[in-house]
Design a protein around this motif. Structure first.
Motif, PDB file in Angstrom:
ATOM      1  N   ILE A 198       1.024  -1.083  -0.096  1.00  0.00           N
ATOM      2  CA  ILE A 198      -0.193   0.296   0.328  1.00  0.00           C
ATOM      3  C   ILE A 198       0.795   1.421  -0.433  1.00  0.00           C
ATOM      4  N   THR A 199       0.253   2.210  -1.062  1.00  0.00           N
ATOM      5  CA  THR A 199       0.899   3.702  -1.226  1.00  0.00           C
ATOM      6  C   THR A 199       0.613   4.339  -0.177  1.00  0.00           C
ATOM      7  N   PRO A 200       1.417   5.455   0.299  1.00  0.00           N
ATOM      8  CA  PRO A 200       1.529   6.743   1.204  1.00  0.00           C
ATOM      9  C   PRO A 200       0.311   7.567   0.239  1.00  0.00           C
ATOM     10  N   ALA A 201      -0.089   7.550  -1.223  1.00  0.00           N
ATOM     11  CA  ALA A 201      -0.898   8.452  -1.879  1.00  0.00           C
ATOM     12  C   ALA A 201      -2.794   7.046  -1.656  1.00  0.00           C
ATOM     13  N   GLN A 202      -2.020   5.986  -1.874  1.00  0.00           N
ATOM     14  CA  GLN A 202      -3.280   5.116  -1.415  1.00  0.00           C
ATOM     15  C   GLN A 202      -3.718   5.878   0.146  1.00  0.00           C
ATOM     16  N   VAL A 203      -3.385   5.603   1.328  1.00  0.00           N
ATOM     17  CA  VAL A 203      -3.558   5.532   2.617  1.00  0.00           C
ATOM     18  C   VAL A 203      -4.035   7.354   2.454  1.00  0.00           C
ATOM     19  N   ALA A 204      -3.432   8.215   1.452  1.00  0.00           N
ATOM     20  CA  ALA A 204      -3.775   9.270   1.949  1.00  0.00           C
ATOM     21  C   ALA A 204      -5.478   9.300   1.104  1.00  0.00           C
ATOM     22  N   GLN A 205      -6.015   8.489  -0.228  1.00  0.00           N
ATOM     23  CA  GLN A 205      -7.142   8.754  -1.246  1.00  0.00           C
ATOM     24  C   GLN A 205      -8.242   7.669   0.050  1.00  0.00           C
ATOM     25  N   LEU A 206      -7.681   6.707   0.853  1.00  0.00           N
ATOM     26  CA  LEU A 206      -8.507   6.610   2.135  1.00  0.00           C
ATOM     27  C   LEU A 206      -8.663   6.799   2.995  1.00  0.00           C
ATOM     28  N   GLN A 207      -8.142   7.729   3.379  1.00  0.00           N
ATOM     29  CA  GLN A 207      -8.591   8.967   4.508  1.00  0.00           C
ATOM     30  C   GLN A 207      -9.492  10.195   3.671  1.00  0.00           C
ATOM     31  N   ALA A 208      -9.579  10.042   2.316  1.00  0.00           N
ATOM     32  CA  ALA A 208     -10.523  11.277   1.986  1.00  0.00           C
ATOM     33  C   ALA A 208     -11.904  10.762   2.109  1.00  0.00           C
ATOM     34  N   LEU A 209     -11.191   9.029   1.343  1.00  0.00           N
ATOM     35  CA  LEU A 209     -13.206   8.463   1.557  1.00  0.00           C
ATOM     36  C   LEU A 209     -13.695   8.860   3.269  1.00  0.00           C
ATOM     37  N   VAL A 210     -12.811   8.509   3.812  1.00  0.00           N
ATOM     38  CA  VAL A 210     -13.231   8.795   5.331  1.00  0.00           C
ATOM     39  C   VAL A 210     -13.802  10.100   5.833  1.00  0.00           C
ATOM     40  N   ASP A 211     -12.789  11.659   5.596  1.00  0.00           N
ATOM     41  CA  ASP A 211     -13.620  12.642   5.485  1.00  0.00           C
ATOM     42  C   ASP A 211     -14.784  12.712   4.762  1.00  0.00           C
ATOM     43  N   ALA A 212     -15.273  11.825   3.799  1.00  0.00           N
ATOM     44  CA  ALA A 212     -16.156  12.475   2.547  1.00  0.00           C
ATOM     45  C   ALA A 212     -17.184  11.454   3.288  1.00  0.00           C
ATOM     46  N   GLY A 213     -17.032  11.025   4.418  1.00  0.00           N
ATOM     47  CA  GLY A 213     -18.686   9.753   4.839  1.00  0.00           C
ATOM     48  C   GLY A 213     -18.751   8.649   4.080  1.00  0.00           C
ATOM     49  N   THR A 214     -17.838   8.302   3.188  1.00  0.00           N
ATOM     50  CA  THR A 214     -18.518   7.284   2.151  1.00  0.00           C
ATOM     51  C   THR A 214     -17.066   5.688   3.326  1.00  0.00           C
ATOM     52  N   VAL A 215     -16.358   6.252   3.632  1.00  0.00           N
ATOM     53  CA  VAL A 215     -16.891   5.034   4.759  1.00  0.00           C
ATOM     54  C   VAL A 215     -16.535   5.534   6.188  1.00  0.00           C
ATOM     55  N   ASN A 216     -16.576   4.756   7.682  1.00  0.00           N
ATOM     56  CA  ASN A 216     -15.696   4.904   8.341  1.00  0.00           C
ATOM     57  C   ASN A 216     -14.485   4.402   8.988  1.00  0.00           C
ATOM     58  N   ASP A 217     -14.156   4.088   9.644  1.00  0.00           N
ATOM     59  CA  ASP A 217     -12.654   4.171   9.900  1.00  0.00           C
ATOM     60  C   ASP A 217     -12.881   2.455   9.994  1.00  0.00           C
ATOM     61  N   LYS A 218     -14.489   1.777  10.625  1.00  0.00           N
ATOM     62  CA  LYS A 218     -14.208   0.440  11.096  1.00  0.00           C
ATOM     63  C   LYS A 218     -13.662   0.154   9.202  1.00  0.00           C
ATOM     64  N   LEU A 219     -14.541   0.421   8.479  1.00  0.00           N
ATOM     65  CA  LEU A 219     -14.682   0.279   7.152  1.00  0.00           C
ATOM     66  C   LEU A 219     -14.342   0.292   6.725  1.00  0.00           C
ATOM     67  N   ALA A 220     -13.166   1.604   6.774  1.00  0.00           N
ATOM     68  CA  ALA A 220     -12.216   1.522   6.047  1.00  0.00           C
ATOM     69  C   ALA A 220     -10.238   0.553   6.486  1.00  0.00           C
ATOM     70  N   ARG A 221     -10.803   0.014   7.655  1.00  0.00           N
ATOM     71  CA  ARG A 221      -9.825  -1.427   7.765  1.00  0.00           C
ATOM     72  C   ARG A 221      -9.892  -2.626   7.009  1.00  0.00           C
ATOM     73  N   GLN A 222     -11.413  -2.935   6.258  1.00  0.00           N
ATOM     74  CA  GLN A 222     -11.550  -3.297   5.003  1.00  0.00           C
ATOM     75  C   GLN A 222     -11.466  -3.468   4.325  1.00  0.00           C
ATOM     76  N   VAL A 223     -10.943  -1.423   3.449  1.00  0.00           N
ATOM     77  CA  VAL A 223     -10.748  -1.073   2.696  1.00  0.00           C
ATOM     78  C   VAL A 223      -8.913  -1.910   2.821  1.00  0.00           C
ATOM     79  N   ILE A 224      -8.302  -1.626   4.061  1.00  0.00           N
ATOM     80  CA  ILE A 224      -6.820  -1.583   4.172  1.00  0.00           C
ATOM     81  C   ILE A 224      -6.725  -2.941   3.570  1.00  0.00           C
ATOM     82  N   GLU A 225      -7.287  -3.535   3.756  1.00  0.00           N
ATOM     83  CA  GLU A 225      -7.407  -5.562   4.032  1.00  0.00           C
ATOM     84  C   GLU A 225      -7.471  -5.531   2.529  1.00  0.00           C
ATOM     85  N   GLY A 226      -8.111  -5.138   1.497  1.00  0.00           N
ATOM     86  CA  GLY A 226      -8.266  -5.018   0.011  1.00  0.00           C
ATOM     87  C   GLY A 226      -7.545  -4.411  -0.725  1.00  0.00           C
ATOM     88  N   VAL A 227      -7.099  -3.133  -0.528  1.00  0.00           N
ATOM     89  CA  VAL A 227      -5.743  -3.586  -0.942  1.00  0.00           C
ATOM     90  C   VAL A 227      -4.605  -4.049  -1.221  1.00  0.00           C
TER      91      VAL A 227
END
Length: 496
Positions: A387-416
């Motif tokens: 996983i790259t720093p750019a992808q982590v930044a993209q993940l946080q952008a999804l959290v900030d936008a309310g697309t995912v919450n922190d719990k779901l973000a962990r599943q996103v990390i798993e997928g990446v």
């Protein structure tokens, strides 16, 4: 095994410690110091050897130019003078893991000399004078087999792996370090930590202490209070962790103090550190003349031009301490938060994540918690995760936008990490987006209220904090994908 040691405070009440630190840094050049064999850790034993690094008759060494470049950059970063002319020497000694029975090193003509660095301990700064930084080759490795401890004492036999023989080394030697008082072990730890960070920033070594690519020989002697003559020193060999540097010196100070306080004499010797918390005697420590140094006849002198030295000076990165101070201020971190990032080996990753658009605190959170946990489980460095720093930044952008919450973000990390694509692609493919549709949420809230009438009654009676139980029920029913804030609003609207 702490028999024969003096209480640390009592030791410092009677004696002043004097340190001398010799730090060996294995360079990360592609090939060895004097031959073309691969310079890599972890290969099958004795597969990275040739007549030169095995010292076979008739073989001739050739100096690794990249190693010379790294040595000069290290010397410059340590504020050293760079020798306009220097040469190698043969250090003669019985090396059971070096077939030629001598080490090609530098003696009275090091490539870098007269440097200094400063370290800080508890707000107090200490200047460490560098006597020299010289080039040499590493020896092979002995593997003691058939015993319980892996040490020679209870081994049935020993094996030799020559893969490491000939690895490029820089040995950084301090002048006697005085005036550190009770903080001597902490100063030594801070100094070795400084060198580790400096070598990483220079990109000349991976400085993995657990693999031996950075090792410290820790010398210490004691002077009675008011004395001016240095005492006899011991050298604790090959200490390979920052914590052990501090612990080994603390123990040696206590042990030497007990010897001197009882009227005995400290022997000048090497000692071995045991992680159980004590040192044991090795061999009597040789003087330089015992090694019978003489110039290496098979190598030409090294004479870096002033122009090349200045060119290399221009490649030096920002000093680690200055960089950390700058980033801490820019990110608004506390000292402890920044230290967490440094300890996790995530400073570069957090910086790159912030540069990609994430907030500093969010970047720190992901790299030092969830991603650090996954790296530890996988047995890799953080930078080795898929996983790259750019992808982590993209993940946080999804959290900030309310697309995912922190719990779901962990599943996103798993997928990446599993190679399923970018964070947005993982969210779409796995259907992880937070549900904020009032119709679906209202139905889930009604079901939770019906299933938990006692909780609903408490909320109707004004105990709003009880809504947490219903929110939890809705989140469970919707697999964590409900918009928790909107769920709370609907519950209160229906009951309060």
């Amino acid at each position: 095994m702490t028999v024969g040691v003096l209480d640390y405070d009592d030791a410092l009440a009677s004696f002043d410690p004097v340190l001398g630190l010799e730090v060996h840094v294995e360079l990360n050049t592609a090939s060895k110091m004097f031959c073309g064999c691969a310079n890599a850790f972890g290969a099958e034993p004795n597969t990275q050897t040739c007549p030169v690094c095995l010292g076979l008759p008739g073989s001739l060494p050739v100096v690794n130019a990249k190693a010379i470049e790294s040595a000069i950059r290290i010397g410059l970063a340590l504020n050293c003078s760079i020798a306009p002319w220097c040469r190698f020497a043969r250090k003669n000694y019985f090396y059971p893991d070096m077939t030629k029975d001598f080490q090609t090193s530098q003696y009275d003509e090091p490539i870098a000399f007269d440097g200094w660095v400063e370290v800080e301990v508890d707000g107090e700064r200490f200047r460490i004078e560098i006597e020299r930084a010289h080039m040499e080759e590493d020896a092979g490795k002995l593997v003691h087999a058939g015993g319980v401890t892996g040490r020679i004492g209870d081994a049935e036999y020993s094996l030799v792996d020559y893969n490491r023989a000939g690895t490029p080394l820089i040995e950084i030697v301090t002048r006697p370090i005085r005036g550190t008082g009770a903080k001597a072990p902490q100063v030594a730890k801070a100094y070795v930590s400084y060198l580790r960070d400096l070598m990483l920033s220079l990109g000349v070594s991976d400085v993995r202490m657990e693999q031996g690519s950075l090792r410290c020989d820790a010398n210490v002697s004691l002077m009675p209070k008011g004395a001016t003559e240095l005492g006899l020193r011991t050298e604790t060999k090959n200490v390979n962790s920052l914590r052990s540097v501090e612990r080994a010196l603390t123990y040696e100070i206590q042990r030497q103090a007990a010897v001197l306080a009882s009227g005995g004499n400290v022997h000048q010797e090497t000692r071995h550190w045991h992680e159980e918390g004590y040192t044991t005697a090795g061999r009597s420590k040789e003087q330089a003349e015992d090694y019978r140094y003489f110039p290496e006849p098979d190598l030409v002198p090294v004479a870096p031009s002033p122009e090349w030295v200045e060119e290399l000076r221009g490649t030096l990165p920002e000093q680690p301490q200055l960089r950390r101070a700058r980033l801490r201020q820019a990110w608004g971190f506390t000292d402890l938060e920044l230290q967490d990032v440094v300890n996790a080996g995530a400073l570069d990753l957090v910086e790159a994540t912030v540069a990609a658009g994430a907030g500093a605190q969010s970047a720190r959170k992901w790299w030092t918690t969830e991603l650090a946990r996954r790296a530890n489980e996988a047995g890799v460095d953080l930078a080795g995760l898929a996983i790259t720093p750019a992808q982590v930044a993209q993940l946080q952008a999804l959290v900030d936008a309310g697309t995912v919450n922190d719990k779901l973000a962990r599943q996103v990390i798993e997928g990446v990490l599993a190679g399923e694509g970018s964070p947005a692609e993982v969210v779409a493919a796995r259907g992880l987006a937070v549900v904020s549709d009032d119709g679906a949420l209202s139905a889930a809230v009604d079901a939770a209220i019906a299933a938990n009438p006692e909780v609903a009654d408490r909320i109707r009676d004004g105990k709003v904090q009880a809504a947490g139980a219903l929110i939890g029920a809705v989140m469970k029913d919707m697999r964590g994908q409900a918009d928790a804030g909107r769920v709370r609003e609907l519950i209160l609207a229906k009951l309060a």
